[in-house]
Design an enzyme around this catalytic site. Sequence first.
Site, PDB file in Angstrom:
ATOM      1  N   GLU A   4      -2.414  -8.128   4.116  1.00  0.00           N
ATOM      2  CA  GLU A   4      -1.306  -8.213   3.093  1.00  0.00           C
ATOM      3  C   GLU A   4      -1.473  -9.783   2.649  1.00  0.00           C
ATOM      4  O   GLU A   4      -1.455  -9.878   1.339  1.00  0.00           O
ATOM      5  CB  GLU A   4      -0.102  -7.758   3.569  1.00  0.00           C
ATOM      6  N   GLU A   5      -1.869 -10.682   3.429  1.00  0.00           N
ATOM      7  CA  GLU A   5      -1.939 -12.084   3.084  1.00  0.00           C
ATOM      8  C   GLU A   5      -3.331 -12.543   3.742  1.00  0.00           C
ATOM      9  O   GLU A   5      -3.500 -12.171   4.596  1.00  0.00           O
ATOM     10  CB  GLU A   5      -0.681 -12.662   3.484  1.00  0.00           C
ATOM     11  N   ASP A  32       9.042  -8.095   8.012  1.00  0.00           N
ATOM     12  CA  ASP A  32       8.740  -9.440   7.419  1.00  0.00           C
ATOM     13  C   ASP A  32       9.984 -10.273   6.367  1.00  0.00           C
ATOM     14  O   ASP A  32       9.765 -11.236   6.112  1.00  0.00           O
ATOM     15  CB  ASP A  32       7.269  -9.410   6.943  1.00  0.00           C
TER      16      ASP A  32
END
Length: 84
Positions: A4-5, A32
């Site tokens: 995702e990141e 998160d």
Amino acid sequence: WSGEEYGLVGSTAWAEHNGPLVSQAIAYLNVDEAVSGNQLTAGGTFALRDLFVSAAAAVEAPGGTRLAPSGPWKPIGSGSDYAV
């Protein structure tokens, strides 16, 4: 959280390295961004919707009221990081 990141190992890699733990899992909660603002919203597979509503109703909110979702259930789908 699978990629995702930048720099994150991701859920797929984590699950591949934690097979015994994953095999005992009942649900996966992506928290998160668990606390943000004053509204209670959630989403995921519809099989968890009633469980979420029941669990929220068991929690006493400030002022003595019970928690309740403040918006519609958000189903998972394209662009979500739910898959393992």
